[in-house]
Design an enzyme around this catalytic site. Structure first.
Site, PDB file in Angstrom:
ATOM      1  N   ASP A  90     -15.992   6.984 -42.969  1.00 29.41           N
ATOM      2  CA  ASP A  90     -16.220   7.783 -44.168  1.00 29.41           C
ATOM      3  C   ASP A  90     -15.861   9.234 -43.870  1.00 29.41           C
ATOM      4  OD1 ASP A  90     -17.035   8.524 -46.679  1.00 29.41           O
ATOM      5  OD2 ASP A  90     -19.158   8.158 -46.348  1.00 29.41           O
ATOM      6  N   ASP A 125     -18.083   8.170 -54.253  1.00 31.07           N
ATOM      7  CA  ASP A 125     -19.426   8.564 -54.692  1.00 31.07           C
ATOM      8  C   ASP A 125     -19.565   8.518 -56.220  1.00 31.07           C
ATOM      9  OD1 ASP A 125     -19.866   8.924 -52.052  1.00 31.07           O
ATOM     10  OD2 ASP A 125     -19.878  11.102 -52.093  1.00 31.07           O
TER      11      ASP A 125
END
Length: 927
Positions: free
Chosen positions: A522, A598
């Site tokens: 990530d 997100d």
């Protein structure tokens, strides 16, 4: 993965003390007008190009031609190289003939060196040069003045490069300190250009908020437009939270689409803002052809779209596209990049699927994942400790919900130092991992690219001592802020760094891990909390002396390449790695799955997951999914279960949530909601044989698994704008519930190339639908409109266990759905579900066909073999006009068995044929 709140003290931010949920702040990210090179080059109006081919400069070679290209005013020289790749793909590059320094060329996106083939100069005149591929089916016509390249497929003009005259190429130059009088027209033109460029305040150095970009090479941007004469719509260039079909951006319609990998949390919908990935491939589709353009450039890129206006309403969009006059200009795209060279692949085929195949021939296919990786994953930021992990896993068993993988976010580490554990929370990581493994489950852990600057951290010390970090413009180790606080970033463009990083995954180094553990990469855009636009400075320096501006969109790609190499070696070359990445570029599908970042717990973001995954899929990245339930916020019951129903039909299926959200494991919702979620997950597990076969066939063909409707039905222009439903391969049509309180879903059944509707069978009750157009389908809380296309055979496994790994030897069910001719075909793939042995012939790839009332099974690859224990439990026949009296099973060596046929749920069922899936056999219906 994480939210950040710009404006809070950086120390608090970087130490991870922030736990507020914040919406995206547009002020943190540039618009085109705030980006100097975009602002400059976008001012170019469509006109006659100022570039021209110089007469007499043609050089011919077996596999390419060279031509000198000149700016008609400045007289600066460039070189055009045009070649052909097997399959009718053209490749052309434009670079300065004598640059002050070398310009960056992307070398890591392609799967390998393309297979260049001989090209033939068909004709050469003062006005045009025509070259063709050996078979003559594809040709390129280079127009001399003004410069333009027209690409043809089977005599059909499919792409025209620079037809709008928007090409720009800012050659490298030295900054002028004085303006001496011009001695000739060429020098005067050059000075005029320098003055024109210098009018832009960001030409030689640029500020954004408190950040300064020194731009040591000055202006070096470039652009080129591409028209798609056969196209009705344009699509591609992920990643954006926008409609699948690209919207017009010119004529006051807003910013171009931006390709610049950024950490954007709670991203906005329905716009072209940059997100986590950048794949610069675009397609134009019409009834007669689909053409693709792959703009191979890793620098920040903006893409303007010239297309008909379209309303946000899908129906209005369809009307607009259908009613387009043939007199209109064709749709077009203008690529504007900050640096590098013009490096373009152009390809076209009659069908979209063949065009998609060309792109993955260039950039690669996703390797077949382990079966567990395409099952259900459970994640949140963060599961607190060993007891939490064990308890959640046990609760899935208690509530009879299958689950294959538990995930751990950054809090498992020792103070955000990767390749370590927090031994207060996780004192026995190996025992915890083995406990999951013994239950058939896996663990995936996060490892990000930022490295904590801590003198007690071996990784930091090694990178410092060996010079492995990305450097700042002064040649010192670059320091930014991320979750650990002060952090530096490994330079994955250095092969030595990649090997060192890959070595850390080896069990001899990362001792508290196992070869089965998956990895989550990530924050690899890279995310830098105190950097410009929350990323790295553009004038940082990478291996080879390249500026970060040249390679920005490749950074995450090189990160996952390093991880992939490490996991392959960790598994001694035999165990298939599982990696999830947020940042991605062209070719990233070779190493990792991708999720859409997100998102938020709202209906709009749920809807966007379909659009975003469709765009990624046609750009080669089939292993795609979104955070089920939304990363930010607390989904209500209806949104939560509807999102599970969508996730169950997307390639990557994971629930994930922010640390500040309420715990949302399925059993924490009311019992009726839990049961709906359980049903959705179980549907996924029932269809795992289909999913596994589709992933295998993707590796063979490169075709997307999750497909837009236009991929299967390019002759039906009404299907082009649809991004509320999709296909899985050519077998299932999925039209999920996308709005709150919905009691009906309008499902669009397209017309095929014969102008008719295929047969479609409801996956729940086997009822047949046989007319084209919209059909209103009633839905309740359990219902997801899913239809199997007539003419296909879909494999199931109906014995649902706690994990997919435990279903390995379970029997199969075949659902045979007949087309109008009473015919159907399908495939089934079987192997050990974990290793690379399938690449050495240890697998079964089976063709299934129903014809003339006989269902038969035979090997596709005769030389391959795998000793599976699986067998055939049921055959469900859908679409038969009447019930057979019986069925006779014939084995290859002559044995036969009479079987009963039962009517049930609008289908006829043959129970327990009992034949091994290894055998070739046939099943004849008797009337």
């Amino acid at each position: 993965m994480k939210a950040l709140r710009v404006g809070l003290p950086l120390v608090l931010l970087a130490l991870g003390f922030l736990r507020e949920i914040a919406s995206v702040d547009r002020n943190n990210f540039k618009s085109c007008e705030q980006s100097s090179f975009c602002r400059r080059l976008r001012r170019t109006e469509p006109d006659v190009s100022k570039f021209e081919i110089l007469p007499g400069t043609l050089q011919t070679y077996k596999q390419y031609i060279l031509l000198d290209l000149q700016h008609s005013e400045t007289k600066h020289l460039y070189v055009l190289k045009l070649s052909a790749v097997r399959g009718g793909i053209f490749h052309f590059q434009v670079d300065e003939k004598s640059p002050l320094s070398e310009r960056y060329r992307v070398v890591d996106a392609l799967a390998g060196e393309p297979e260049y083939v001989p090209i033939k100069v068909q004709s050469s005149s003062a006005s045009a040069i025509t070259v063709s591929t050996e078979d003559g089916t594809s040709k390129a016509v280079v127009n001399v003045s003004p410069f333009r390249i027209d690409f043809y497929k089977d005599a059909l003009l499919v792409v025209s490069a620079n037809s709008k005259g928007l090409m720009r190429f800012e050659h490298l130059r030295r900054k002028e300190t004085s303006s001496a009088p011009a001695e000739n027209e060429e020098q005067e033109a050059q000075e005029n250009e320098n003055q024109e460029v210098a009018k832009d305040p960001g030409t030689w150095e640029e500020n954004f908020k408190s950040h300064h970009d020194s731009k040591p090479k000055g202006p070096e941007a470039l652009s080129m437009d591409f028209s798609f004469p056969q196209g009705k719509v344009l699509y591609g260039i992920p990643e954006h939270a926008d409609s699948f079909v690209l919207k017009q951006t010119v004529s006051g319609k807003g910013d171009p689409y931006r390709l610049y990998n950024l950490d954007v949390f709670e991203y906005e919908l329905d716009n072209g803002m940059a997100l986590y990935g950048a794949v610069p491939v675009i397609y134009g589709t019409g009834p007669s052809a689909t053409a693709g353009v792959f703009w191979q450039n890793a620098a920040e890129t903006w893409v303007d779209i010239f297309a008909p206006d379209q309303e946000t309403n899908v129906m209005s969009s369809i009307v607009n596209f259908v009613s387009r006059s043939s007199q209109d200009d064709p749709p077009a795209a203008n690529f504007i990049s900050e640096s590098g060279i013009i490096d373009v692949f152009v390809f076209a085929e009659p069908s979209p699927l063949d065009a998609f195949r060309h792109y993955t021939d260039l950039t690669g296919k996703a390797p077949l994942p382990q079966l567990y990786a395409i099952a259900y994953h459970q994640c949140r930021w963060n599961y607190n400790d060993e007891q939490d992990v064990t308890s959640v896993s046990a609760k899935f068993d208690e509530h009879d919900i299958p689950m294959d993988t538990m995930w751990l976010d950054i809090e498992y580490t020792d103070s955000k130092k990767y390749f370590t554990w927090d031994h207060h929370k996780f004192p026995h990581p190996l025992e915890m991992i083995r406990n999951l493994t013994e239950h058939g489950r896996h663990l995936t852990i996060i490892i990000d690219p930022h490295i904590k600057r801590d003198g007690n951290y071996f990784f930091h010390n090694d990178c410092t001592d060996r010079g492995y970090y990305v450097k700042n413009k002064d040649g010192n180790d670059y320091e930014g802020w991320c979750w650990p606080g002060a952090a530096s970033y490994a330079d994955f463009f250095n092969p030595e760094v990649r090997k060192y990083y890959a070595d850390q995954y080896l069990l001899e180094n990362f001792k508290e891990s196992t070869k089965e553990v998956g990895i989550w990469n990530d924050m690899n855009e890279p995310s830098v909390f105190n950097g410009p636009e929350i990323t790295m400075l553009k004038d940082n320096i990478h291996y080879g002396g390249w500026e970060h501006r040249d390679v920005h969109n490749l950074y995450g790609h090189m990160h996952i390449l390093s991880t992939y190499e490490g996991l392959v070696r960790r598994g001694e070359g035999n165990l298939r790695p599982f990696i999830l990445t947020r940042s991605h570029f062209a070719g990233s599908q070779r190493y990792a799955a991708v999720w859409t970042g997100d998102n938020m717990a709202d209906w709009g973001h749920m809807q966007a997951s379909i659009k975003m995954c469709l765009s990624l899929s046609v750009a080669g990245i089939s292993f795609c999914g979104a955070d089920v339930g939304g990363f930010f916020g607390n989904p209500d019951s209806e949104l939560f279960y509807r999102w599970y129903q969508i996730g169950a039909f997307q390639p990557f299926f994971r629930s994930h949530a922010h640390i500040d959200t309420k715990r949302r494991e399925p059993w924490l919702y009311p019992e009726d909601v839990k049961l709906i979620i359980r049903d959705a997950i179980r549907k996924r597990y029932r269809l795992l044989p289909l999913w596994y076969t589709m992933f295998y066939e993707h590796e063979r063909s490169g075709l997307p698994i999750m497909r837009p409707m236009l991929a299967q039905y390019p002759s039906d222009v009404k299907s082009y704008a649809l991004d509320t439903q999709f296909m899985l391969s050519d077998k299932l049509l999925v039209a999920p519930v996308l709005k709150t309180g919905q009691t009906k879903v309008d499902v669009y059944f397209p017309t095929n190339k014969n102008g008719e509707s295929d047969y479609w069978y409801d996956a729940d009750d086997n009822s047949k639908h046989a007319s084209a157009g919209y059909h209103s389908v009633s839905v309740d809380s359990y219902k997801v409109p899913v239809y199997q296309r007539g003419g296909t055979i879909v494999p199931h496994k109906d014995r649902i266990r706690r994990a997919a790994t435990l279903m390995k030897d379970d029997p199969y069910t075949l659902v045979v759905a007949l087309d109008k001719d009473g015919h159907s075909k399908g495939t089934l793939y079987i192997d050990d579900e974990t290793s690379f042995e399938y690449r050495h012939g240890k697998y079964m790839y089976i063709e299934l066909e129903f014809k003339n009332n006989v269902l038969s099974s035979k090997k596709i690859d005769e030389t391959a073999s795998y000793a599976t224990k699986t067998w055939l439990e049921r055959v469900i026949l859908v679409g038969l006009s009447k019930q057979p009296k019986s069925a006779t099973l014939y084995l290859l060596h002559g044995e036969s068995t009479e079987l009963n046929v039962y009517a049930e749920n609008n289908a006829f069922i043959v129970r327990k044929p009992g034949v091994s899936m290894v055998d070739s056999w046939s099943l004849k219906l008797n009337y």
